[in-house]
Design a protein around this motif. Structure first.
Motif, PDB file in Angstrom:
ATOM      1  N   SER A  23       0.828  -1.194   0.000  1.00  0.00           N
ATOM      2  CA  SER A  23       0.000   0.000   0.000  1.00  0.00           C
ATOM      3  C   SER A  23       0.866   1.249   0.000  1.00  0.00           C
ATOM      4  CB  SER A  23      -0.889   0.052   1.246  1.00  0.00           C
ATOM      5  OG  SER A  23      -1.739  -1.049   1.302  1.00  0.00           O
ATOM      6  N   LEU A  24       0.371   2.274  -0.652  1.00  0.00           N
ATOM      7  CA  LEU A  24       0.954   3.605  -0.625  1.00  0.00           C
ATOM      8  C   LEU A  24      -0.098   4.492   0.018  1.00  0.00           C
ATOM      9  CD1 LEU A  24       3.144   5.687  -1.620  1.00  0.00           C
ATOM     10  CD2 LEU A  24       1.614   6.045  -3.576  1.00  0.00           C
ATOM     11  N   CYS A  25       0.248   5.137   1.114  1.00  0.00           N
ATOM     12  CA  CYS A  25      -0.748   5.932   1.846  1.00  0.00           C
ATOM     13  C   CYS A  25      -0.227   7.333   2.134  1.00  0.00           C
ATOM     14  CB  CYS A  25      -1.110   5.248   3.151  1.00  0.00           C
ATOM     15  SG  CYS A  25      -1.810   3.602   2.929  1.00  0.00           S
ATOM     16  N   LEU A  26      -1.176   8.213   2.446  1.00  0.00           N
ATOM     17  CA  LEU A  26      -0.867   9.595   2.808  1.00  0.00           C
ATOM     18  C   LEU A  26      -1.919  10.066   3.790  1.00  0.00           C
ATOM     19  CD1 LEU A  26       0.717  12.327   2.172  1.00  0.00           C
ATOM     20  CD2 LEU A  26      -1.162  12.784   0.585  1.00  0.00           C
ATOM     21  N   GLU A  27      -1.470  10.592   4.929  1.00  0.00           N
ATOM     22  CA  GLU A  27      -2.396  11.224   5.852  1.00  0.00           C
ATOM     23  C   GLU A  27      -2.735  12.594   5.278  1.00  0.00           C
ATOM     24  OE1 GLU A  27      -1.222  11.236   9.958  1.00  0.00           O
ATOM     25  OE2 GLU A  27      -0.321   9.256   9.753  1.00  0.00           O
ATOM     26  N   VAL A  28      -4.019  12.852   5.061  1.00  0.00           N
ATOM     27  CA  VAL A  28      -4.407  14.115   4.444  1.00  0.00           C
ATOM     28  C   VAL A  28      -4.094  15.277   5.377  1.00  0.00           C
ATOM     29  CG1 VAL A  28      -6.159  13.014   3.026  1.00  0.00           C
ATOM     30  CG2 VAL A  28      -6.804  14.031   5.192  1.00  0.00           C
ATOM     31  N   ALA A  64      -1.349   0.983 -19.657  1.00  0.00           N
ATOM     32  CA  ALA A  64      -2.512   0.156 -19.308  1.00  0.00           C
ATOM     33  C   ALA A  64      -2.189  -0.856 -18.208  1.00  0.00           C
ATOM     34  CB  ALA A  64      -3.043  -0.558 -20.544  1.00  0.00           C
ATOM     35  N   ALA A  65      -1.000  -1.436 -18.240  1.00  0.00           N
ATOM     36  CA  ALA A  65      -0.632  -2.424 -17.227  1.00  0.00           C
ATOM     37  C   ALA A  65      -0.649  -1.804 -15.831  1.00  0.00           C
ATOM     38  CB  ALA A  65       0.738  -3.018 -17.525  1.00  0.00           C
ATOM     39  N   MET A  66      -0.170  -0.573 -15.705  1.00  0.00           N
ATOM     40  CA  MET A  66      -0.196   0.095 -14.410  1.00  0.00           C
ATOM     41  C   MET A  66      -1.634   0.433 -14.022  1.00  0.00           C
ATOM     42  SD  MET A  66       1.669   3.535 -12.939  1.00  0.00           S
ATOM     43  CE  MET A  66       3.325   2.884 -13.071  1.00  0.00           C
ATOM     44  N   GLN A  67      -2.420   0.889 -14.978  1.00  0.00           N
ATOM     45  CA  GLN A  67      -3.821   1.220 -14.694  1.00  0.00           C
ATOM     46  C   GLN A  67      -4.565   0.005 -14.143  1.00  0.00           C
ATOM     47  OE1 GLN A  67      -5.852   3.051 -18.013  1.00  0.00           O
ATOM     48  NE2 GLN A  67      -4.080   4.320 -18.494  1.00  0.00           N
ATOM     49  N   GLN A  68      -4.280  -1.145 -14.691  1.00  0.00           N
ATOM     50  CA  GLN A  68      -4.952  -2.368 -14.251  1.00  0.00           C
ATOM     51  C   GLN A  68      -4.449  -2.854 -12.898  1.00  0.00           C
ATOM     52  OE1 GLN A  68      -4.282  -4.929 -17.594  1.00  0.00           O
ATOM     53  NE2 GLN A  68      -5.713  -3.804 -18.901  1.00  0.00           N
ATOM     54  N   ALA A  69      -3.224  -2.513 -12.552  1.00  0.00           N
ATOM     55  CA  ALA A  69      -2.604  -3.030 -11.330  1.00  0.00           C
ATOM     56  C   ALA A  69      -2.934  -2.219 -10.078  1.00  0.00           C
ATOM     57  CB  ALA A  69      -1.082  -3.080 -11.501  1.00  0.00           C
ATOM     58  N   ILE A  70      -3.193  -0.926 -10.229  1.00  0.00           N
ATOM     59  CA  ILE A  70      -3.343  -0.035  -9.081  1.00  0.00           C
ATOM     60  C   ILE A  70      -4.815   0.169  -8.737  1.00  0.00           C
ATOM     61  CG2 ILE A  70      -2.793   2.250  -8.132  1.00  0.00           C
ATOM     62  CD1 ILE A  70      -0.290   0.608  -8.918  1.00  0.00           C
ATOM     63  N   ALA A  84      -1.237  -5.796  -5.805  1.00  0.00           N
ATOM     64  CA  ALA A  84      -0.485  -7.037  -5.656  1.00  0.00           C
ATOM     65  C   ALA A  84       0.800  -6.972  -6.477  1.00  0.00           C
ATOM     66  CB  ALA A  84      -1.335  -8.228  -6.096  1.00  0.00           C
ATOM     67  N   ASP A  85       0.844  -6.058  -7.439  1.00  0.00           N
ATOM     68  CA  ASP A  85       2.025  -5.841  -8.275  1.00  0.00           C
ATOM     69  C   ASP A  85       2.876  -4.757  -7.612  1.00  0.00           C
ATOM     70  OD1 ASP A  85       3.911  -5.176 -10.218  1.00  0.00           O
ATOM     71  OD2 ASP A  85       2.469  -5.274 -11.872  1.00  0.00           O
TER      72      ASP A  85
END
Length: 116
Positions: A23-28, A64-70, A84-85
């Motif tokens: 996961s990539l997260c950010l506290e707003v 497209a590969a990134m769009q499908q992965a995220i 998962a990627d």
């Protein structure tokens, strides 16, 4: 890129590893509040949902590969992208952070963001 350098490069976003995903997260409220303030009259407050709207515009420009992965799973107080990627998410993290740091690019992306 070495993990410590990667984590430093994406700050104030933070990286979290899980068994099969990351996961990539950010506290707003900790980053780019000025950007969201430019459209406060439209209802943007800089919530996790607003960040997801910005990230969605950015992701639409990626391969497209990134769009499908995220995938995004925002909350009011936190933006979160996951996949998962893990290599795809790392690339997204670095590129999205660079886009957000670039004032002109961030403004251009945010101009196309839609309020969730």
């Amino acid at each position: 890129m070495e993990q410590t350098a990667f984590k430093e490069a994406i700050k104030p976003f933070f990286w979290s590893e899980h068994d099969a995903t990351a996961s990539l997260c950010l506290e707003v409220g900790s980053y780019r509040t000025d950007l969201f303030a430019t459209r406060a009259d439209e209802g943007f407050e800089g919530t996790g949902y607003d960040w997801a709207s910005l990230a969605d515009v950015f992701l639409a420009e990626q391969p497209a590969a990134m769009q499908q992965a995220i995938r995004f799973d925002p909350e009011g107080s936190m933006f979160c992208a996951y996949s998962a990627d893990k290599p795809a998410l790392q690339r997204f993290a670095l590129d999205f952070k660079a886009a957000c740091d670039d004032e002109e690019r961030a403004q251009a992306l945010f101009a196309r963001a839609e309020l969730d």
